[in-house]
Design a protein around this motif. Structure first.
Motif, PDB file in Angstrom:
ATOM      1  N   ALA A 179       0.830  -1.213   0.000  1.00  0.00           N
ATOM      2  CA  ALA A 179       0.000   0.000   0.000  1.00  0.00           C
ATOM      3  C   ALA A 179       0.863   1.261   0.000  1.00  0.00           C
ATOM      4  CB  ALA A 179      -0.930  -0.015   1.212  1.00  0.00           C
ATOM      5  N   LYS A 180       1.939   1.258   0.798  1.00  0.00           N
ATOM      6  CA  LYS A 180       2.813   2.429   0.866  1.00  0.00           C
ATOM      7  C   LYS A 180       3.551   2.654  -0.454  1.00  0.00           C
ATOM      8  CE  LYS A 180       2.256   3.850   5.136  1.00  0.00           C
ATOM      9  NZ  LYS A 180       1.699   5.206   5.420  1.00  0.00           N
ATOM     10  N   LYS A 181       3.976   1.567  -1.105  1.00  0.00           N
ATOM     11  CA  LYS A 181       4.648   1.706  -2.402  1.00  0.00           C
ATOM     12  C   LYS A 181       3.709   2.339  -3.427  1.00  0.00           C
ATOM     13  CE  LYS A 181       8.242  -1.905  -2.409  1.00  0.00           C
ATOM     14  NZ  LYS A 181       9.306  -1.268  -3.202  1.00  0.00           N
ATOM     15  N   LEU A 182       2.467   1.909  -3.424  1.00  0.00           N
ATOM     16  CA  LEU A 182       1.497   2.479  -4.364  1.00  0.00           C
ATOM     17  C   LEU A 182       1.208   3.937  -4.034  1.00  0.00           C
ATOM     18  CD1 LEU A 182      -0.919  -0.581  -4.668  1.00  0.00           C
ATOM     19  CD2 LEU A 182       0.680   0.260  -6.400  1.00  0.00           C
ATOM     20  N   GLU A 183       1.151   4.286  -2.751  1.00  0.00           N
ATOM     21  CA  GLU A 183       0.946   5.683  -2.356  1.00  0.00           C
ATOM     22  C   GLU A 183       2.086   6.562  -2.852  1.00  0.00           C
ATOM     23  OE1 GLU A 183       0.362   6.190   1.833  1.00  0.00           O
ATOM     24  OE2 GLU A 183      -1.287   4.729   1.913  1.00  0.00           O
ATOM     25  N   ARG A 184       3.318   6.048  -2.761  1.00  0.00           N
ATOM     26  CA  ARG A 184       4.481   6.832  -3.166  1.00  0.00           C
ATOM     27  C   ARG A 184       4.442   7.216  -4.633  1.00  0.00           C
ATOM     28  NH1 ARG A 184       9.023   3.282  -2.610  1.00  0.00           N
ATOM     29  NH2 ARG A 184      10.110   4.917  -3.764  1.00  0.00           N
ATOM     30  N   GLN A 185       3.752   6.445  -5.451  1.00  0.00           N
ATOM     31  CA  GLN A 185       3.733   6.707  -6.890  1.00  0.00           C
ATOM     32  C   GLN A 185       3.100   8.048  -7.238  1.00  0.00           C
ATOM     33  OE1 GLN A 185       1.899   3.265  -8.683  1.00  0.00           O
ATOM     34  NE2 GLN A 185       3.659   1.946  -8.294  1.00  0.00           N
ATOM     35  N   ALA A 186       2.331   8.628  -6.326  1.00  0.00           N
ATOM     36  CA  ALA A 186       1.706   9.933  -6.584  1.00  0.00           C
ATOM     37  C   ALA A 186       2.748  11.017  -6.818  1.00  0.00           C
ATOM     38  CB  ALA A 186       0.797  10.310  -5.412  1.00  0.00           C
ATOM     39  N   ILE A 187       3.966  10.826  -6.285  1.00  0.00           N
ATOM     40  CA  ILE A 187       5.020  11.827  -6.433  1.00  0.00           C
ATOM     41  C   ILE A 187       5.395  12.028  -7.900  1.00  0.00           C
ATOM     42  CG2 ILE A 187       7.039  10.299  -6.279  1.00  0.00           C
ATOM     43  CD1 ILE A 187       6.703  13.563  -4.327  1.00  0.00           C
ATOM     44  N   LEU A 188       5.158  11.033  -8.738  1.00  0.00           N
ATOM     45  CA  LEU A 188       5.489  11.149 -10.163  1.00  0.00           C
ATOM     46  C   LEU A 188       4.680  12.238 -10.854  1.00  0.00           C
ATOM     47  CD1 LEU A 188       5.667   7.362 -11.160  1.00  0.00           C
ATOM     48  CD2 LEU A 188       7.594   8.919 -10.799  1.00  0.00           C
ATOM     49  N   TYR A 189       3.562  12.599 -10.276  1.00  0.00           N
ATOM     50  CA  TYR A 189       2.680  13.596 -10.892  1.00  0.00           C
ATOM     51  C   TYR A 189       2.934  15.002 -10.350  1.00  0.00           C
ATOM     52  CZ  TYR A 189       0.477   9.331 -12.460  1.00  0.00           C
ATOM     53  OH  TYR A 189       0.255   8.102 -13.034  1.00  0.00           O
ATOM     54  N   ASP A 190       3.979  15.143  -9.548  1.00  0.00           N
ATOM     55  CA  ASP A 190       4.389  16.451  -9.042  1.00  0.00           C
ATOM     56  C   ASP A 190       5.309  17.085 -10.086  1.00  0.00           C
ATOM     57  OD1 ASP A 190       5.490  18.638  -7.776  1.00  0.00           O
ATOM     58  OD2 ASP A 190       5.885  17.611  -5.882  1.00  0.00           O
ATOM     59  N   SER A 191       4.794  18.045 -10.808  1.00  0.00           N
ATOM     60  CA  SER A 191       5.543  18.630 -11.931  1.00  0.00           C
ATOM     61  C   SER A 191       6.721  19.482 -11.487  1.00  0.00           C
ATOM     62  CB  SER A 191       4.600  19.459 -12.814  1.00  0.00           C
ATOM     63  OG  SER A 191       3.998  20.494 -12.052  1.00  0.00           O
ATOM     64  N   SER A 192       6.857  19.729 -10.189  1.00  0.00           N
ATOM     65  CA  SER A 192       8.011  20.495  -9.713  1.00  0.00           C
ATOM     66  C   SER A 192       9.257  19.619  -9.605  1.00  0.00           C
ATOM     67  CB  SER A 192       7.711  21.118  -8.339  1.00  0.00           C
ATOM     68  OG  SER A 192       7.606  20.115  -7.340  1.00  0.00           O
ATOM     69  N   LYS A 193       9.083  18.315  -9.833  1.00  0.00           N
ATOM     70  CA  LYS A 193      10.198  17.376  -9.730  1.00  0.00           C
ATOM     71  C   LYS A 193      10.505  16.760 -11.089  1.00  0.00           C
ATOM     72  CE  LYS A 193       8.869  16.262  -4.993  1.00  0.00           C
ATOM     73  NZ  LYS A 193       9.980  17.013  -4.369  1.00  0.00           N
ATOM     74  N   GLN A 194      11.776  16.414 -11.293  1.00  0.00           N
ATOM     75  CA  GLN A 194      12.209  15.788 -12.533  1.00  0.00           C
ATOM     76  C   GLN A 194      12.742  14.380 -12.234  1.00  0.00           C
ATOM     77  OE1 GLN A 194      11.903  17.105 -15.665  1.00  0.00           O
ATOM     78  NE2 GLN A 194      10.787  18.778 -14.660  1.00  0.00           N
ATOM     79  N   PHE A 195      12.179  13.397 -12.912  1.00  0.00           N
ATOM     80  CA  PHE A 195      12.578  12.003 -12.716  1.00  0.00           C
ATOM     81  C   PHE A 195      13.214  11.456 -13.996  1.00  0.00           C
ATOM     82  CE2 PHE A 195       9.005  12.802  -9.927  1.00  0.00           C
ATOM     83  CZ  PHE A 195       9.332  12.158  -8.746  1.00  0.00           C
ATOM     84  N   THR A 196      14.331  10.760 -13.834  1.00  0.00           N
ATOM     85  CA  THR A 196      14.917  10.015 -14.947  1.00  0.00           C
ATOM     86  C   THR A 196      15.144   8.586 -14.476  1.00  0.00           C
ATOM     87  OG1 THR A 196      16.056  11.987 -15.769  1.00  0.00           O
ATOM     88  CG2 THR A 196      16.784   9.856 -16.625  1.00  0.00           C
TER      89      THR A 196
END
Length: 277
Positions: free
Chosen positions: A149-166
């Motif tokens: 459940a916590k891993k799935l909750e963490r995925q919301a961070i991907l939709y924070d446009s102030s952050k850049q993920f590679t």
């Protein structure tokens, strides 16, 4: 320097004692040394008592101000590097609950702006489907319901446009059969979908990519301040600028050889179809 996980906790105390001894041996006061190193006396006092772990630059300034002999410089520098490295064993994580590790990761992600993930073996939790997450935790000897459940909750961070993920994946990581073929196709579809987010870059290094350096282990770099490296038995956390810089160099090397955007999506879609057929 040989790495021994048991050294890490003791190295902070040893470093504090060594720096305090060197200052006293040089017959210098904390006030004098703090001024020479352009730091407050409070900070220096906290370093010498072990309440604060000094960075590599702080240690170098102290050693230079005290005119430390070269043979001692090497010894203390090694202590400083160990003191800025942390070992987190898997067994300890199991004892305190894997979901607590997820809370720590969420904190790191929240505090960071630029996040880089090197994935040579498997898909990481931020990109994983529920089925994939459950499968990768199946070996854990503890209840993993809260962790999923916590891993799935963490995925919301991907939709924070102030952050850049590679995310850099080898073909093996994208195609590793942690789940049955149909579920793996869905997992690869998810990679394609997430790659369309404006702040998420997903790169793939297909088999056959000519690259002399091997993809040895999974690691994550948070901004330019911290790197975590995964092993079978735990993880190491590096805060030494030299270690972080080396991992950024490795990441850049693989990034230059990876496929991104439409090229990556084309490869991923082809692999997904192969598991559906």
């Amino acid at each position: 320097m040989t790495f021994d996980p048991g050294q890490l906790g003791q190295s902070k105390a040893d470093l504090a004692e060594k720096l305090r001894t060197l200052r006293r041996r040089a017959d210098r006061t904390q006030v004098w040394l703090a001024q020479r190193c352009n730091m407050s006396q409070t900070k220096l006092s906290n370093i010498e008592t072990g309440r604060v772990t000094p960075g590599i630059v702080d240690v170098e300034l102290i050693l230079r101000a005290l005119d430390t002999p070269e043979e001692l410089v090497a010894e203390v520098s090694n202590l400083a590097r160990l003191a800025n490295t942390e070992w987190q064993g898997k067994r300890a994580s199991w004892r305190r609950g894997l979901e607590k590790r997820q809370a720590e990761l969420a904190g790191l992600e929240a505090e960071s702006t630029t996040l880089r993930y090197f994935l040579p073996a498997m898909v990481t939790g931020l990109l994983a489907t529920p089925d994939y997450i459950k499968a990768t935790l199946a070996h854990s000897p503890v209840d993993t319901t809260k962790t999923v459940a916590k891993k799935l909750e963490r995925q919301a961070i991907l939709y924070d446009s102030s952050k850049q993920f590679t995310f850099l994946l080898t073909e093996q990581a994208a195609r590793w059969s942690a789940v049955p073929r149909a579920a793996l196709a869905v997992q690869i579809d998810r990679l394609v979908s997430l790659s369309r987010l404006s702040n998420v870059r997903i790169g793939v290094a297909p088999l056959g990519t000519v690259l002399g350096r091997g993809p040895m282990n999974t690691f994550t770099v948070y901004d330019q301040r911290l790197a975590t490296v995964e092993t079978f038995t735990g993880r190491m956390v590096f805060q030494d600028a030299r270690d972080i810089s080396e991992h950024l160099k490795i990441f850049s090397l693989f990034e230059r050889h990876a496929c991104f955007d439409d090229e990556a999506r084309s490869l991923l879609s082809e692999w997904a179809e192969s598991y559906r057929s």
